[in-house]
Design a protein around this motif. Structure first.
Motif, mmCIF file in Angstrom:
data_model
loop_
_atom_site.group_PDB
_atom_site.id
_atom_site.type_symbol
_atom_site.label_atom_id
_atom_site.label_comp_id
_atom_site.label_asym_id
_atom_site.label_seq_id
_atom_site.Cartn_x
_atom_site.Cartn_y
_atom_site.Cartn_z
ATOM 1 N N PHE B 201 0.838 -1.202 0.000
ATOM 2 C CA PHE B 201 0.000 0.000 0.000
ATOM 3 C C PHE B 201 0.868 1.245 0.000
ATOM 4 O O PHE B 201 1.973 1.242 0.534
ATOM 5 C CB PHE B 201 -0.894 0.032 1.248
ATOM 6 C CG PHE B 201 -1.873 -1.087 1.306
ATOM 7 C CD1 PHE B 201 -1.518 -2.311 1.874
ATOM 8 C CD2 PHE B 201 -3.144 -0.939 0.787
ATOM 9 C CE1 PHE B 201 -2.414 -3.363 1.917
ATOM 10 C CE2 PHE B 201 -4.058 -1.977 0.834
ATOM 11 C CZ PHE B 201 -3.697 -3.195 1.399
ATOM 12 N N GLU B 393 -8.410 -1.667 6.600
ATOM 13 C CA GLU B 393 -9.767 -1.814 6.059
ATOM 14 C C GLU B 393 -9.748 -2.389 4.645
ATOM 15 O O GLU B 393 -10.649 -3.139 4.260
ATOM 16 C CB GLU B 393 -10.483 -0.451 6.072
ATOM 17 C CG GLU B 393 -10.806 0.036 7.484
ATOM 18 C CD GLU B 393 -11.634 -0.964 8.281
ATOM 19 O OE1 GLU B 393 -12.564 -1.568 7.707
ATOM 20 O OE2 GLU B 393 -11.347 -1.159 9.476
ATOM 21 N N ARG B 394 -8.728 -2.092 3.891
ATOM 22 C CA ARG B 394 -8.589 -2.717 2.574
ATOM 23 C C ARG B 394 -8.286 -4.209 2.733
ATOM 24 O O ARG B 394 -8.815 -5.043 1.992
ATOM 25 C CB ARG B 394 -7.459 -2.026 1.784
ATOM 26 C CG ARG B 394 -7.838 -0.657 1.257
ATOM 27 C CD ARG B 394 -8.845 -0.714 0.117
ATOM 28 N NE ARG B 394 -8.332 -1.480 -1.006
ATOM 29 C CZ ARG B 394 -8.967 -2.483 -1.580
ATOM 30 N NH1 ARG B 394 -10.181 -2.852 -1.173
ATOM 31 N NH2 ARG B 394 -8.415 -3.121 -2.599
ATOM 32 N N ASP B 397 -11.404 -6.219 3.245
ATOM 33 C CA ASP B 397 -12.172 -6.466 2.029
ATOM 34 C C ASP B 397 -11.460 -7.451 1.111
ATOM 35 O O ASP B 397 -12.097 -8.292 0.470
ATOM 36 C CB ASP B 397 -12.425 -5.144 1.286
ATOM 37 C CG ASP B 397 -13.776 -4.555 1.637
ATOM 38 O OD1 ASP B 397 -14.451 -4.022 0.736
ATOM 39 O OD2 ASP B 397 -14.166 -4.659 2.813
ATOM 40 N N GLY B 761 -10.662 3.904 3.599
ATOM 41 C CA GLY B 761 -11.036 2.487 3.432
ATOM 42 C C GLY B 761 -12.452 2.353 2.921
ATOM 43 O O GLY B 761 -12.730 1.604 1.983
ATOM 44 N N VAL B 764 -12.538 3.608 -0.854
ATOM 45 C CA VAL B 764 -11.875 2.747 -1.835
ATOM 46 C C VAL B 764 -12.532 1.369 -1.871
ATOM 47 O O VAL B 764 -12.680 0.760 -2.949
ATOM 48 C CB VAL B 764 -10.370 2.651 -1.537
ATOM 49 C CG1 VAL B 764 -9.690 1.643 -2.439
ATOM 50 C CG2 VAL B 764 -9.718 4.014 -1.704
ATOM 51 N N ASN B 765 -12.949 0.886 -0.718
ATOM 52 C CA ASN B 765 -13.675 -0.393 -0.717
ATOM 53 C C ASN B 765 -14.947 -0.301 -1.550
ATOM 54 O O ASN B 765 -15.335 -1.250 -2.233
ATOM 55 C CB ASN B 765 -14.002 -0.825 0.715
ATOM 56 C CG ASN B 765 -12.795 -1.395 1.436
ATOM 57 O OD1 ASN B 765 -11.836 -1.837 0.799
ATOM 58 N ND2 ASN B 765 -12.827 -1.386 2.755
ATOM 59 N N CYS B 768 -13.917 -0.443 -5.208
ATOM 60 C CA CYS B 768 -13.521 -1.815 -5.585
ATOM 61 C C CYS B 768 -14.735 -2.741 -5.621
ATOM 62 O O CYS B 768 -14.813 -3.642 -6.467
ATOM 63 C CB CYS B 768 -12.483 -2.355 -4.604
ATOM 64 S SG CYS B 768 -10.896 -1.493 -4.710
ATOM 65 N N GLU B 777 -8.315 -4.136 -7.658
ATOM 66 C CA GLU B 777 -8.017 -3.789 -6.267
ATOM 67 C C GLU B 777 -7.176 -2.517 -6.275
ATOM 68 O O GLU B 777 -6.205 -2.414 -7.018
ATOM 69 C CB GLU B 777 -7.240 -4.916 -5.569
ATOM 70 C CG GLU B 777 -7.977 -6.254 -5.473
ATOM 71 C CD GLU B 777 -9.122 -6.255 -4.456
ATOM 72 O OE1 GLU B 777 -9.430 -5.191 -3.891
ATOM 73 O OE2 GLU B 777 -9.716 -7.323 -4.246
ATOM 74 N N ASN B 779 -4.890 -0.075 -4.051
ATOM 75 C CA ASN B 779 -4.152 -0.040 -2.792
ATOM 76 C C ASN B 779 -3.316 1.215 -2.631
ATOM 77 O O ASN B 779 -2.379 1.244 -1.835
ATOM 78 C CB ASN B 779 -3.257 -1.286 -2.679
ATOM 79 C CG ASN B 779 -4.087 -2.549 -2.533
ATOM 80 O OD1 ASN B 779 -5.280 -2.489 -2.238
ATOM 81 N ND2 ASN B 779 -3.460 -3.688 -2.747
#
Lengths: 165, 811, 320
Positions: B201, B393-394, B397, B761, B764-765, B768, B777, B779
């Motif tokens: 990341f 948090e990524r 997921d 998070g 971006v979640n 994705c 994904e 990151n």
């Protein structure tokens, strides 16, 4: 050889005569010469943050992007002049009720921009309010309460007009 | 949010007291303070990122109109002690680069102050500063931790062996042996685990600059010494530090934070170069001296944070329970020349709290911070933790997708369930109900309905998604941690004073910047004494008349300081009750006496009353026949901290639509659930959440400090460094999940510090999740349309087809 | 020293962080064009600049990249404001503000609508209360909106100056000859841009403009203006395309202009293809906001969208 600029203007309803150097910014004239410190400076030369917004001839402008000498013969309204006869302007009241400020630094600029805006759009949608706020940065509130306050103030003004009619 | 029925005024959405004057333009910010005849300072700052200073010619500057004095690093280095100084050095094993307020010998980042011009007028000072002629000899620019750590890299700080400023392992062990044992154990867990994920990341350089820039003004008198006005969150710390650095007795230093400050968010917490130099100039020139920062200076020097890279390995069971976490974190420290924080204290907290609110039995977290030719990292809301929250948090997921499980279930499975809980890195999570907060959030957003809509829209070629993010954040740090982290005590303190007319005054040593102390403290005082909020006045930030406090940070206000206010009030209330009982010869205890509606009376005999004001007058002005052992007067000071640090928890949900054709995305809905314990003022809490989330979104999507290949900073105006404006962000819906905090008198936790943490998070979640058919994904931050488009393009090129509706790839 | 990626001045200064303009010797406030021309011609060796809305010039002055000795304020010259029809042509005074352009009935639809599209979204509403069409054209910032929208229509600019004998000279310059590159125009330093004249449009003409930025309050990454004329069947017979925000600033996109005639609003796919192809023919930069490839994609997307809007406005002429 600098030739100072002498000018007359109406500031918050009062006639003012002043002499300044040509390069004096309007925001510095208001704050330093007239002691109207409600208008704030938040950026350097780019004129993006909007904390310095005042009204020139009833239109919102950024006072850091004008020279003081340019207001000769015009009228300027700052946040200190917004209240109406001792009572807060509906926007000021709405901002208090909706918790539309936290640190308060951006607030005068937003009040001056929005009072112009709702004067021209008496029933704005939230999207229209947000678009009108593009020229005012706020770091604390996330804008939601500000939008709510502007919407409420617009309603209140409209209702008052309706009641008075 | 229903008002708390236990209280009359606490829990009510009381309109803020400070708003009357702030909406009228009567705020008293730093720039509004005037001292006649104050001289004005302008800094000359380095236009080079890394260079020897060959010469500085100030002859023309000294002759310029209005100039009173000019100083360079050479002029001050023998007259002013450099940092580090113990008072602003944490008890952490790092390096603390020696520095003066002006560069000596070398400049180490674009923007480092090189000279200061003092003149009678700001405009003239700027004219004169232009005449300063600095000749530099360039040195190679070290622009990233990767370059800084390379063998043979230029060493930025003289005398150092390398550019590493801090390095530490966070495993729960505190000796080399125990650390190694933990590292080995994590390796063993990884080797044996059925599921192992490895991801990298990168979070960019960004932070939370305040709308009001910094300012310092100082006067010097032979009799009283220095009086300094500073835009600071920590007047008492600044006072101690100034006294030591300027070699004055503390009695000769008074620091005042202006009554109103236009935001801080951590950026007004460090002990900056300018905070030292301006007072020194006042003392040296024996004249009032004033400095007002420009926005460009602010963006050059202040508010740069985040900027961390993580290599993560997560070991999990087949069900998705995380068994172990390994992290290698690298931070771009900047020059590290910043009192109190030195750039690395933020990443330290980020590393320690990387597990966040999750039950991860073993961790091997290693942090390395490297000095580069940039300004030091400076604190920004979500102190050091914004990247770590994004990362964890990524990973949740990614783990969920790997196991084809619901990301909500994976979180529920892994969240800490019973308290108190000590994380594998030694963090003490004191209380709360994290699962309840997550469940409350989930139930308010109807995920099944969303998933049905998501499927329908995918069939139509539209891509919507939902993402979740959670985060714990510090809410008052107790001294046993804070002394180590910052060499300062963690308590909150307050003095409460009742006057002879029954009006109350609260004196607080910390300085708010929009954090609503004036109102929340007034609510608490009004509640305790049964008086009107209007009759409570709050004064802050003057070291001459307030008790010591380490500063407004880490959500101390709503956790510790307000608790100190409560305790001081209760102390006084009990005293007033005792005297009332004595005066009326009642057979009662203080707990039997009510304070309500401005009166004091026994609960069982409401007519036997005295007005609060009269009782106060009796105790202060007519202290005759007091109970034995009782003193006159009504003033109490309390110092409060919980035995261990407190944390609060938040869970966020973000809904987006993504447009694969251009990579653009739109946030359609954003909902939070916060557990702040007892809420004193729901309007204020909601405001904090909305503001914090928008800062998180702005950081994640828009703001980025960019340097070119020569180390020139390209983002020194608000045109280039873009803050979110109103149309860029949605309305944030705020919900609450209440668990009382058992460690504070009101059951309140502070809120505000960490709200941006869960945001990247969640955002971006969501993206994705929307793009799941493409198996994308993401990151890295910032999240930008062109980056999304490029990822999709790479996907399209490999798929050689237009997007189609495929199931999530199973590993 | 750069003041950010928006600056094009190579001058390296030690100062680094200026806030206030360098000393200005005098601020003049004329009320007639004649007074303006006199001030510009009688500068006596002093750097004399006219200030219009000031939204760009004030930035340059406050950052000290621009240092006029004499400033001539155009804001009180009534002759320079206003929109009027003259023999079927539309004359817009150079000092006409964005806010007035945005709501001008003459610009809401049809051949000149790109100007209103551009004016409506410049900066923010405070900027739109001051900034002017003339100021934007004379500044010709690399990503500005008005120059691009103007290129899509093809107006003529009226410039005046006062010669040594005191006689007023006026000349007309086509927009293509006026805009020379980022921050460069054909205006001489003693010339005043008085008006912008949009020739009477052909029937069934329409124009449109749109900019793209990562956030709402943004200097555009890319802006595209398209003006076209269609025949009775809705087929494009001629087109002008302007693009802004790329390395060379506001410029015509000739490759797109050549490919549009013969197409109609029904050929969205072909329009997209031609813009993508045209995007390969111009120099396109890469930075932290958008890569080169992404900018080319934007040219395709925005170009298509703007073209279809221009078609819609043009074919409304058919329906009248």
């Amino acid at each position: 050889m600098t030739t100072n600029v002498t000018f007359q203007a109406r500031i918050n309803g009062q006639e003012v005569t002043a002499t300044v150097s040509p390069r004096t910014l309007l925001v510095d004239f208001l704050r330093d010469h007239l002691g109207l410190t409600g208008t704030h400076v938040g950026c350097t030369f780019e004129g993006v943050c909007g904390a310095c917004t005042v009204q020139l001839d009833d239109e919102a402008v950024k006072s850091c992007m004008l020279l003081a000498g340019q207001i000769s013969g015009h009228q300027v309204l700052t946040v200190e002049g917004l209240a109406q006869g001792g009572s807060p302007h509906p926007l000021q009241a709405a901002f208090q009720d909706a918790h539309a400020l936290q640190c308060g630094y951006c607030t005068p600029g937003i009040l001056m921009n929005m009072s112009d805006f709702i004067g021209r759009n008496e029933a704005p949608t939230d999207d229209e309010i947000r678009a009108a706020l593009v020229g005012n940065l706020c770091r604390c509130t996330g804008y939601s309460h500000i939008v709510e306050a502007v919407r409420n103030a617009a309603h209140a003004i409209k209702a008052r007009k309706g009641a008075a009619a | 949010m229903n008002a708390d029925s236990r209280f009359a005024v606490i829990g009510k959405p009381v309109v803020r007291k400070e708003d009357v004057r702030l909406t009228a333009g009567r705020g008293q910010y730093f720039a509004d303070l005037r001292i006649p005849d104050a001289l004005h300072c302008v800094f000359v700052r380095s236009s080079h990122a890394h260079a020897e200073i060959v010469s500085i010619d100030t002859a023309a500057t000294r002759r310029a109109q209005g100039v009173v004095a000019v100083f360079t690093g050479e002029d001050i280095k023998d007259r002013l002690a450099p940092l580090p100084h113990p008072i602003v050095v944490p008890n952490l094993p790092g390096k603390f680069p020696k520095h003066w307020p002006l560069a000596v010998g070398r400049v180490k980042f674009n923007g480092e102050p090189v000279a200061v011009v003092v003149a009678t007028d700001r405009y003239l000072a700027e004219d004169a500063a232009e005449l300063v002629d600095v000749v530099y000899s360039d040195l190679p620019y070290v622009g990233s931790p990767e370059e800084a750590m390379r063998p043979g890299a230029p060493i930025i700080h003289e005398g150092w062996e390398n550019n590493e400023i801090f390095s530490m392992s966070f495993t729960g062990g505190y000796t080399a042996e125990t650390v190694q044992a933990n590292v080995d154990e994590v390796q063993a867990i990884i080797d044996a685990a059925p599921v192992v994920l490895c991801e990298n990341f990168k979070v960019h350089r960004t932070g939370v600059t305040a709308l009001e820039p910094r300012g310092v003004m100082a006067t010097w008198s032979e009799d009283d010494g220095l009086t300094c006005w500073i835009t600071t969150q920590r007047p008492h710390i600044d006072r101690l530090a100034l006294a030591e650095v300027l070699e004055l007795s503390t009695q000769q230093v008074r620091v005042i934070a202006p009554r109103d400050q236009g935001g801080g968010f951590g950026t007004k917490a460090p002990f900056y170069r300018e905070s030292i130099l301006i007072p020194w100039l006042a003392k040296t020139l024996k004249k009032p001296v004033r400095w007002l920062e420009s926005r460009e200076e602010s963006l050059l020097v202040v508010g740069q944070e985040r900027d961390q890279r993580h290599e993560i390995t997560v070991a999990a069971s087949r069900h998705g329970k995380i068994l172990g976490l390994r992290a290698r974190i690298v931070a771009d420290n900047g020059d590290g020349c910043m009192g109190v924080y030195w750039g690395f204290v933020m990443p330290v907290l980020g590393a320690v709290t990387l597990p966040s609110g999750y039950d991860i039995p073993k961790c091997d977290i290693q942090l390395r911070c490297y000095v580069t030719n940039k300004p030091s990292l400076s604190p920004s809301r979500s102190f050091g933790s914004f990247p770590g929250r994004f990362v964890i948090e990524r990973m949740m997921d990614i783990l969920a997708r790997r196991l084809a499980k619901d990301p909500i279930e994976i979180r529920r499975l892994n969240l800490v369930g019973s308290f108190p809980y000590i994380t594998a890195t030694g963090c003490h999570l004191d209380s709360g109900d994290y699962r309840k907060a997550l469940d409350t959030l989930v139930s308010s957003v109807n995920v099944p309905e969303f998933r049905a809509l998501q499927k329908t829209l995918r069939d139509q070629g539209r891509y919507i998604g939902v993402g979740f993010g959670t985060g714990v954040e510090i809410s008052g740090i107790a001294s046993d941690v804070f002394v180590q982290l910052e060499n300062q005590p963690g308590y909150g303190s307050a003095t409460v004073r009742i006057d002879a007319r029954g009006r109350a005054q609260v004196l607080e040593g910390d300085a708010p910047q929009g954090t609503s102390h004036e109102t929340t403290f007034a609510q608490v005082v009004a509640e305790t004494f049964g008086i009107s909020i209007r009759d409570v006045q709050v004064q802050t930030g003057d070291t001459a008349n307030t008790p010591f406090g380490s500063g407004s940070l880490g959500a101390r206000g709503g956790s510790y300081t307000v608790s100190a206010v409560v305790n001081a009030c209760r102390n006084l209330r009990e005293k007033m009750a005792r005297i009332f009982i004595h005066d009326r010869k009642l057979n009662a205890l203080p707990a039997d006496i009510e304070f309500e509606g401005g009166f004091v009376f026994p609960a069982l005999d409401r007519d036997n009353k005295v007005s609060f004001a009269e009782l106060a007058d009796r105790i202060i002005m007519k202290p005759i026949a007091l109970p034995p052992g009782e003193q006159a007067g009504l003033e109490a000071t309390d110092y409060f901290e919980a035995a261990k640090p407190m944390f609060y928890f938040g869970a966020h949900a973000c809904f987006v639509e993504v447009f694969p054709k251009t990579g653009e995305f739109k946030i359609s809905r954003y909902v939070t659930c916060e557990d702040a314990g007892t809420v004193i003022n729901p309007l204020i809490v909601e405001g904090q959440v909305q503001g914090g989330v928008v800062q998180g979104l702005s950081n994640a999507m828009l703001e980025e400090f960019v340097y070119d290949e020569y180390g020139q900073q390209l983002t020194t105006t608000f045109e280039a460094y873009k803050l979110a404006t109103a149309p860029d962000v949605p309305h944030i819906e705020v919900t609450h999940s209440f668990t009382p905090c058992p460690h504070t008198p009101l059951g309140s936790r502070g809120i505000g510090e960490g709200i941006p943490g869960p945001v990247p998070g969640a955002l971006v979640n969501a993206v994705c999740d929307a793009l799941e058919p493409f198996g994308i994904e993401i990151n890295q931050l910032p999240l930008r349309p062109d980056k999304i488009w490029h990822l999709l393009g790479a996907h399209f090129h490999s798929a050689q087809a237009k997007p189609n509706l495929r199931q999530a790839k199973a590993e | 020293m750069k003041s950010g990626p928006t600056s094009h001045f190579e001058l390296s200064i030690q100062m680094e962080t200026p806030m206030y303009p360098a000393p200005i010797e005098s601020l003049l406030s004329p009320t007639t064009v004649d007074e303006v021309l006199r001030a510009l011609s009688e500068s006596g060796g002093k750097e004399t600049l006219a200030i219009a809305g000031g939204m760009s010039l004030m930035q340059a002055m406050k950052s000290r990249l621009s240092r006029p000795d004499t400033l001539v304020d155009l804001n009180n010259v009534a002759e320079l404001r206003g929109i009027s029809w003259q023999d079927g042509a539309l004359r817009i005074g150079a000092m006409t503000r964005y806010v007035d352009l945005a709501r001008a009935p003459e610009l809401q639809d049809g051949a000149f609508a790109a100007i209103a599209d551009a004016a409506r979204n410049v900066g923010d509403r405070q900027v739109r209360n001051r900034g002017t069409i003339g100021g934007s054209l004379c500044w010709n910032y690399v990503a500005a909106c008005i120059p691009v929208a103007s290129l899509a229509i093809g107006p003529t600019l009226i410039l005046s100056s006062r010669d040594l004998a005191g006689k007023v000279q006026t000349r007309s310059v086509a927009i293509d000859e006026f805009l020379l590159g980022p921050m460069q125009t054909a205006r001489d330093s003693d010339e005043l841009l008085q008006a912008i004249v949009f020739a009477k449009p052909e029937e069934c003409s329409g124009s449109a403009y749109r900019k793209w930025g990562v956030s709402a309050a943004t200097l555009p990454i890319v802006g595209i203006g398209v003006g076209l004329t269609v025949d009775r069947g809705g087929i494009c017979t001629s087109a002008r395309v302007g693009v802004g925000g790329l390395v060379n600033g506001s410029q015509r996109l000739q490759a797109a202009e050549r490919a549009l005639p013969g197409l109609s609003a029904e050929s969205a796919g072909a329009i997209a293809d031609l813009f993508l192809a045209a995007a390969q023919t111009v120099e396109v930069q890469s930075d932290s906001w958008a890569t080169t490839d992404y900018r080319r994609l934007l040219i395709q997307e925005i170009g298509t969208e703007v073209t279809l809007k221009a078609f819609d406005r043009a074919t409304k002429g058919n329906r009248r």
